[in-house]
Design a protein around this motif. Structure first.
Motif, PDB file in Angstrom:
ATOM      1  N   GLY B 195     -25.901  -5.613 -98.644  1.00 36.09           N
ATOM      2  CA  GLY B 195     -27.017  -4.788 -98.233  1.00 36.09           C
ATOM      3  C   GLY B 195     -27.058  -4.621 -96.740  1.00 36.09           C
ATOM      4  O   GLY B 195     -26.178  -5.136 -96.040  1.00 36.09           O
ATOM      5  N   PRO B 198     -26.393  -0.098-100.731  1.00 34.28           N
ATOM      6  CA  PRO B 198     -25.044  -0.295-101.279  1.00 34.28           C
ATOM      7  C   PRO B 198     -24.271  -1.245-100.374  1.00 34.28           C
ATOM      8  O   PRO B 198     -24.318  -1.121 -99.155  1.00 34.28           O
ATOM      9  CB  PRO B 198     -24.444   1.117-101.240  1.00 34.28           C
ATOM     10  CG  PRO B 198     -25.608   2.040-101.184  1.00 34.28           C
ATOM     11  CD  PRO B 198     -26.695   1.324-100.457  1.00 34.28           C
ATOM     12  N   SER B 199     -23.566  -2.176-100.995  1.00 30.30           N
ATOM     13  CA  SER B 199     -23.042  -3.276-100.195  1.00 30.30           C
ATOM     14  C   SER B 199     -21.696  -2.950 -99.553  1.00 30.30           C
ATOM     15  O   SER B 199     -20.667  -2.910-100.220  1.00 30.30           O
ATOM     16  CB  SER B 199     -22.906  -4.508-101.070  1.00 30.30           C
ATOM     17  OG  SER B 199     -22.319  -5.535-100.336  1.00 30.30           O
ATOM     18  N   LEU B 200     -21.724  -2.788 -98.228  1.00 31.91           N
ATOM     19  CA  LEU B 200     -20.484  -2.539 -97.482  1.00 31.91           C
ATOM     20  C   LEU B 200     -19.539  -3.732 -97.544  1.00 31.91           C
ATOM     21  O   LEU B 200     -18.354  -3.608 -97.247  1.00 31.91           O
ATOM     22  CB  LEU B 200     -20.805  -2.205 -96.025  1.00 31.91           C
ATOM     23  CG  LEU B 200     -21.488  -0.854 -95.789  1.00 31.91           C
ATOM     24  CD1 LEU B 200     -22.010  -0.762 -94.362  1.00 31.91           C
ATOM     25  CD2 LEU B 200     -20.529   0.292 -96.071  1.00 31.91           C
TER      26      LEU B 200
END
Ligand SMILES: Cc1cc2nc3c(=O)[nH]c(=O)nc-3n(C[C@H](O)[C@H](O)[C@H](O)COP(=O)(O)OP(=O)(O)OC[C@H]3O[C@@H](n4cnc5c(N)ncnc54)[C@H](O)[C@@H]3O)c2cc1C
Lengths: 494, 501
Positions: B195, B198-200
């Protein structure tokens, strides 16, 4: 709203794609998609489409790309609280309530394969019949989609089963905004889902990218997931619930941390007396106040369990650890609910499955509510609870009887902190004050290090305002997966 | 080939004259790829030793300006750490070896790339904390294992793969920009990787890491578990003849053998469902023989005796690590019950004693480099994860393609030299097949390619997820379409963000 000619073309193509009986343009139904309990302002969609399978979803995505129409995927039934499913510029709500098959329950590899419309009300009993259970959030509503709950990284109740914030989600099949299809982790291949023999339980990859993470907490803005494999656990054969009464929230960290370091407990969380009474009252209008007064200010609920082999022995060992830890901390762990003896079974039910009564528990004391939730290290949860108390005291509604709870996550290395602010729509000024508190407290908490990891509605600004490099990367990814920006536009930093 | 003077000067300005070199004798040392690789190593153009993330950023920018490629590396144990193109500079990160923070309360450690397992584990044990250490051994970089390369480890049954333990990440992108991921992004500390939104974190590492092909990770926080052993490891004797035993009240090792792989699989699944054990694995038998001996001659003597083929072709290693004698007794009782039901038997006590006397096998894997000793070469054919059940299906199909190579004496005849390690209490498992071959054979460089190709064919025929899609573009081009076209997506992402290599 779509221009009339686009609207009629889209309507025709949609009915060809999913069948006329599976689309709706009924004004009242469309209207109901435009608002929820959040502070977000939505617009009316032009259609609601109810796909039954992947081919239909693919067609819907194709139509949306062709006509540049927004798609808003919705899998859970109401009430909704976050504004994530409110269309920002009309378009098509893709309602998955008719795509609701449990595709596989596997007690050997401990997983379930589900379509987006499968709810906690569907899955929890189905798993129980197979000797399994789900690591689920606290009393989710029965019509809540399991798939989206996992995809949105909702906080779950058993921290020892969480190895990172993505659990219990394993693999997914997704139709990206571009219309292309993809499967993540060990569902990727080799071959088609029909020829692939893997159980699809390895979430990572394929290759050097964790694609499922890029879809998570995306509010449907990156792709539409058509099935997911979620992790399930062995259903305990013996369970014992312990209650640890606390005088103040600062005390919660030490016992929870000590227990979770040792992997002693299964379900565990800390609730204040407002939330616990809200959950337990038979009829809140009648017995909430008395129940709240009888309960300690905070209570830790901690469940120990034995599974299929020598369960009583396991429980005995865990109980000893639990009572020793509490004793060393000067706390008492007891099997009766302090202040409300007799309700223990009810508490156990609460932490074991969905909320089945009407209205949903978050709406039991008022007809509206706002919820502030974020992540923090467990050690800071007490601090944030205190900070929230101060923020409420300084607000325009200092007497607000808000509820708080803290759920340890990921082996106890993090925590989900939640504040539930009830607000009655009968009084406009009260509703306005609570809304103001929701916004200002969110800001103040973020400033002090509360992590709004799932930034719904106005929190997007808190999350991305000072994170322009990350936001730019997300936009680059969005361009790759959803080049025409059709998926739930206007959310997050998109 | 060395760098043009002016570029060298630019880089020198960033790190200082002491920490850059293009001298031939220095570069020669960086041309030695793995003995297993038939590829003639290329020389890097220079080697730099940056001291800070800011220096890394500046170097990356200079590289971008002048069209240079760069490879970050720490211990350079694997082939990916070596240049595959001209005009590549090596970023040797060993100076960046600070343990920035050990947070005992929130159970995480913030580390730079140069921090090694030996360094961090030792510090953490004093604080009653630990993490799963990959079998690469004490000299491997912790950050690299967690965030850039693989991550499987002997203890992942009661823990997990190391990619699960990544928390906050500080990452110098191929563009030279620095990005912070997870809670760090919002100044909320190091505790969470995913987070906001959307989790980079998904770009940092998937099943494997990008092996230096996607910028430079300059700091990560890793989650920590409780350490169930003493603050210092009690060793007796001197390396390589040391012993490391922990109190049998809380630490116990068992090795059972099973009549079939199905029985062994069933035992592993049941142990997982009972949530007992810290390490539960079917280990390699030829590798075990290499670890159990001190010279190549000793190995051949042991191997040719047939003991490890007889006793360890279908072994189940179990290491219990608990909080009390009572809990150990409980876990042992459950374990014995399962093993009796599934038809397991104890192996020769002399073999069990090896592991009882060197419990570091489950903690730091002190002497893993012994596997490199034979003088030939080894490579993994299978490397992936899914359910315990599926991993055993893959294991059962190994003889289908491996036997022909052994029959032609192209590889050591060791069809059982594969491991299946249970993970997260049997929720999933990892498989790895190691094969060993002789580099004095004609056309020896072809052998691994042929074995891997036949392994892939078998997987495709059976629908087995036995290896994650490979990184090399030619192979990806062929296999990618079978893996959801992942090659197209990864390429789009690489194109959008650049690579650096
Ligand atoms: C005998 C042996 C056994 C092994 N066993 C295991 C095992 O059991 N489990 C396991 O997981 N792995 C294992 N490995 C594989 C691998 O060596 C490890 O994953 C190890 O952690 C890599 O660390 P290193 O210090 O050796 O990294 P290096 O060899 O220096 O680098 C490895 C890769 O990471 C890249 N890299 C290095 N630093 C950075 C950075 N800061 N940012 C971005 N990229 C970077 C490099 O370019 C290179 O491609 C083994 C290797 C050997 C030789």
């Amino acid at each position: 709203m779509l221009a009339p000619d686009v609207c009629s073309a889209v309507g025709e193509e949609l009915s060809r794609a999913v069948g006329a009986e599976n689309i709706s343009d009924d004004a009242a139904q469309l209207q109901s998609c435009s608002f929820d309990y959040s502070v977000v302002t939505g617009t009316c969609p032009d259609f609601i489409a109810y796909p039954h399978n992947k081919a239909e979803v693919r067609e819907i995505v194709r139509i949306a790309n062709e006509h540049h129409v927004a798609l808003v995927p919705v899998s859970s039934g109401p009430p909704r609280f976050h504004g994530d499913t409110l269309p920002s510029r009309g378009g098509i709500v893709v309602d998955f309530s008719r795509m609701r098959r449990i595709l596989k329950l596997d007690a050997v590899s401990r997983c379930a394969m589900i379509e987006p419309g499968v709810t906690y009300g569907d899955l929890v009993p189905a798993l129980e019949r197979e000797g399994m259970r789900l690591n689920a959030p606290l009393a989710p509503r029965a019509n809540k989609s399991v798939l989206t709950s996992c995809l949105e990284r909702e906080a779950t109740l058993i921290p020892k089963y969480q190895y990172d914030y993505m659990d219990p989600l394993l693999t997914v099949e997704v139709i990206y905004g571009s219309g292309e299809e993809f499967r993540t982790g060990s569902a990727s291949g080799p071959g088609s889902p029909e020829t692939l023999k893997a159980d699809k339980v390895n979430p990572w990859g394929p290759g050097a990218i964790d694609y499922y993470r890029l879809l998570s907490a995306a509010q449907g803005s990156m792709g539409i997931v058509t099935w997911a494999v979620v992790r399930t656990e062995v259903l305990p054969t013996v369970r014992k619930l312990y209650f640890i009464p606390l005088e103040n929230p600062q005390q919660m960290c030490a016992p929870l941390d000590a227990l979770l370091r040792k992997r002693v407990v299964d379900e565990c969380l800390a609730l204040d007396n407002t939330n616990l009474a809200t959950l337990l009252a038979e009829d809140p209008s009648r017995d909430f106040a008395a129940l709240k007064a009888a309960l300690p200010p905070w209570t830790v609920l901690a469940c120990v369990a034995g599974y299929q082999r020598r369960p009583a022995e396991r429980v005995a060992i865990q109980e000893k650890y639990l009572t020793d830890i509490c004793r060393d901390l000067g706390l008492r762990a007891q099997t009766t609910l302090p202040g409300a003896g007799g309700l223990e079974e009810e508490v156990l039910r609460l932490v074991s499955g969905p909320w089945n009564k009407e209205p949903y528990w978050k709406l039991r004391r008022s007809d509206r509510c706002h919820e502030i939730f974020f992540l923090a290290p467990l050690s800071k949860a007490g601090y944030f609870v205190e900070l929230m108390r101060e923020l409420v005291a300084q607000s325009r509604c200092p007497e607000l009887d808000y509820g708080a709870y803290v759920q340890p996550l990921v082996q106890g290395r993090g925590a989900h902190c939640s504040f539930l602010l009830p607000c009655d729509s009968a009084s406009e000024s009260e509703a306005e004050a609570v809304r103001g508190l929701f916004l200002s407290a969110s800001q103040a908490l973020a400033k002090k290090g509360a992590f709004f990891s799932r930034p719904y509605g106005p929190w997007a600004d808190l999350a991305y305002r000072d994170y322009s490099d990350g936001a730019a990367m997300l936009k680059t990814l969005k361009q790759i997966f959803d080049p025409n920006g059709i998926l739930n536009p206007g959310k997050l930093c998109f | 080939m060395s760098l043009p003077k002016q570029i060298y000067a630019e880089l020198e300005q960033i790190v200082g004259a002491e920490y850059i070199s293009d001298r031939e004798y220095i570069l020669a040392g960086l041309r030695h790829a793995m003995p297993s690789s038939p590829v003639k190593p290329l020389s890097p153009a220079a080697v730099l030793l940056p001291g800070t993330a800011e220096e890394v950023q500046q170097i990356v920018r200079v590289c971008n300006r002048h069209g240079l490629k760069f490879i970050p590396t720490v211990s350079s144990l694997i082939g990916f750490a070596y240049p595959t193109a001209l005009n590549t500079i090596i970023l040797q990160l060993k100076r960046m070896n600070r343990i920035v923070e050990i947070n005992r309360t929130d159970r995480y450690a913030v580390i730079e790339p140069g921090v090694r397992h030996g360094q961090l584990r030792t510090e953490l044990m004093k604080a009653g904390l630990s993490y799963p250490v990959a079998a690469v051994g004490p000299g491997g970089s912790v950050l690299v294992n967690f965030a850039c390369s693989s991550g499987d480890n002997h203890n992942q049954h009661g823990a997990s793969r190391t990619n699960r333990y990544i928390l906050g990440v500080e990452w110098v992108l191929p563009s030279g920009e620095m990005v912070r991921l997870g809670s760090l992004a919002n100044d909320a500390g190091w505790f969470c990787a995913d987070g906001p939104g959307p989790s980079l974190r998904g770009l940092v590492k998937g099943y494997a890491g990008p092996f230096g092909g996607f910028g430079v990770i300059t700091r990560i926080a890793i989650g920590l578990d409780e350490w169930r052993g003493p603050a210092e490891l009690p060793t007796e004797g001197r390396s390589p003849d040391y012993k490391l035993r922990l109190s049998p009240d809380r630490h116990k090792v068992f090795i059972f053998k099973f009549p079939t792989l199905d029985r062994l699989r069933d035992a592993m699944i049941e142990i997982g469902k009972a949530e007992i054990g810290q390490a539960v694995l079917k280990y390699f038998n030829a590798t075990a023989a290499l670890l159990a001996t001190q010279s190549a001659n000793d190995f051949w003597e042991l191997w040719e005796s047939g003991l490890f083929q007889r006793e360890l072709s279908r072994p189940l290693y179990v290491y219990l690590a608990t909080h009390s004698a009572e809990e150990t007794a409980y876990e042992e009782a459950v374990l014995r019950e399962i093993v009796a039901e599934t038809g397991g038997e104890e192996v020769d006590p002399a073999i069990r004693a090896i592991y009882e006397n060197n419990m570091d096998f489950f903690i730091l894997v002190g002497f893993l480099q012994r596997v490199l000793r034979l003088g030939g070469a080894w490579a993994p054919a299978k490397l992936s994860a899914d359910s315990v059940h599926h991993m055993f299906e893959i294991g059962k199909a190994i003889p289908e393609f491996l036997e022909e190579f052994a029959a032609k004496r192209l590889i050591v005849d060791a069809p059982d030299n594969f491991q299946i390690i249970s993970m997260e209490y049997g929720h999933l498992a990892h498989i790895e097949l190691l094969f060993l071959w002789d580099r004095s054979m004609p056309a020896w460089g072809e052998i691994p390619m042929q074995v891997m190709a036949r392994s892939h064919e078998t997987e495709i025929r059976h629908g087995h997820h036995g290896s994650m899609p490979p990184r090399s573009m030619p192979m990806l081009g062929t296999l990618g379409p079978l893996y959801s076209n992942c090659h197209i997506w990864s390429e789009k992402i690489r194109e959008a963000f650049g690579t650096g290599r």
